[in-house]
Design a protein around this motif. Structure first.
Motif, short mmCIF file in Angstrom:
data_model
loop_
_atom_site.label_atom_id
_atom_site.label_comp_id
_atom_site.label_asym_id
_atom_site.label_seq_id
_atom_site.Cartn_x
_atom_site.Cartn_y
_atom_site.Cartn_z
N LEU A 79 42.84 34.15 50.68
CA LEU A 79 43.10 34.98 49.51
C LEU A 79 41.97 34.78 48.51
N HIS A 80 41.32 35.88 48.13
CA HIS A 80 40.16 35.82 47.25
C HIS A 80 40.45 36.60 45.97
N SER A 81 40.02 36.04 44.85
CA SER A 81 40.04 36.78 43.59
C SER A 81 38.72 37.54 43.47
N THR A 82 38.78 38.74 42.93
CA THR A 82 37.57 39.56 42.78
C THR A 82 37.02 39.52 41.36
N GLU A 83 37.52 38.60 40.55
CA GLU A 83 37.15 38.59 39.14
C GLU A 83 35.74 38.07 38.88
N SER A 84 35.18 37.33 39.82
CA SER A 84 33.82 36.82 39.63
C SER A 84 32.99 37.05 40.88
N ALA A 85 31.68 37.21 40.67
CA ALA A 85 30.77 37.42 41.80
C ALA A 85 30.66 36.16 42.64
N MET A 86 30.32 36.33 43.91
CA MET A 86 30.24 35.21 44.84
C MET A 86 29.02 34.33 44.54
N ARG A 87 29.26 33.06 44.33
CA ARG A 87 28.16 32.12 44.07
C ARG A 87 27.29 31.98 45.32
N THR A 88 25.99 32.16 45.15
CA THR A 88 25.08 32.27 46.28
C THR A 88 23.82 31.45 46.05
N VAL A 89 23.34 30.81 47.12
CA VAL A 89 22.05 30.13 47.11
C VAL A 89 21.18 30.77 48.20
N ILE A 90 19.92 31.05 47.86
CA ILE A 90 19.00 31.70 48.80
C ILE A 90 17.91 30.73 49.21
#
Length: 282
Positions: A79-90
């Motif tokens: 179950l995911h909340s859509t309130e914040s963008a996905m934290r990502t490292v490139i």
């Protein structure tokens, strides 16, 4: 104000799953906004993605209720909340076209990702990172320092709370241990139509074989090199007049498009693993 959630699930196929999920959400004040499902006849598994709004229960309360609901179905779920963008490292090496494309799309609101850090074994893109106000970490990698370098990379990834790690033409093979720790949350872009032309120089292999299309593949990272579950692929037509340099230049646009689509679908929780394959609800 309604809170938006995404429920993804898989379980052995049986009658009534869609009805049961819909009923559960209705009972708990959920209003379905988008839903898709897939039955895999080869494996007997059922997959579903539901996006819904709910102001009756919190994220944690919904998760607690889902535990009891899912058990009779032998259901694996998230179950995911859509309130914040996905934290990502490139992670990147010396080819920056995919990195540049991802950063522009993220900054423009075209990708629901929050790029927390850029890690590279070269210094080439520290100015690009600075232009987007993203921390840049230069971590050189040699055969002798690989273990220490990966430990530093993992420390950054975990400290940033990264849900997604993108290998945007990061030209280092990750160790088996690193692959296991990033399982299901690391996406690589490979500059060929896998399973053809694996390894470091696929454009040279493609030119040598005189192919009529070149392509790119975005896939999840596994311990087996260039073998992970495929998320997206695309091609560009070429002919006998194209040199290796032409193939490489033309392929970069394809790589950028393919990787961006894979990152978008993953960050929107549209990709479900199905053994060594994926189910994607576009």
């Amino acid at each position: 104000m309604n809170h938006a959630f995404i429920l993804t699930l898989s379980c052995p196929d049986r009658m009534g799953i869609v009805h049961a999920v819909s009923g559960f959400l209705l009972e708990h004040g959920g209003n379905i906004e988008e839903a898709a499902q897939y039955n895999d006849n080869d494996t007997g598994l059922f997959f579903m993605r539901v996006q819904f709004a709910c102001d009756k229960l919190s994220h944690e309360e919904l998760k607690a209720r889902l535990l009891a609901f899912a058990e009779p179905f032998q259901m694996s779920w998230k179950l995911h909340s859509t309130e914040s963008a996905m934290r990502t490292v490139i992670l990147v090496s010396r080819d920056g076209h995919c990195l540049n494309d991802l950063m522009f799309r993220a900054k423009s609101g075209l990708l629901p990702v929050d790029v927390r850090a850029i890690i590279s074994n070269h210094r080439d893109f520290y100015q690009l990172a600075a232009s987007y106000n993203v921390p840049f970490h230069h971590i050189p990698v040699t055969a002798d320092t690989k273990a220490q370098a990966e430990a530093k990379q993992l420390e950054i990834i975990e400290s940033e709370g990264a849900e997604l790690v993108v290998l945007a033409r990061y030209m280092q093979v990750l160790s088996n241990d690193m692959c296991k720790k990033l399982a299901g949350r690391a996406i690589n872009i490979h500059h060929s139509m896998l399973p053809s032309f694996k390894g470091a120089k696929p454009y040279y292999q493609a030119h040598d074989r005189g192919v009529k299309v070149i392509g790119a593949t975005a896939h999840y990272v596994t311990a087996d090199l260039d073998e992970g579950p495929i998320i997206e692929q695309d091609v560009t037509r070429v002919d006998h007049k194209d040199t290796v340099e032409n193939l490489t230049a033309r392929g970069k646009d394809t790589e950028s498009r393919v990787l961006a689509r894979a990152v978008k679908w993953h960050s929107e929780h549209r990709v479900l693993l199905n053994g060594h394959k994926t189910v994607i609800f576009k």
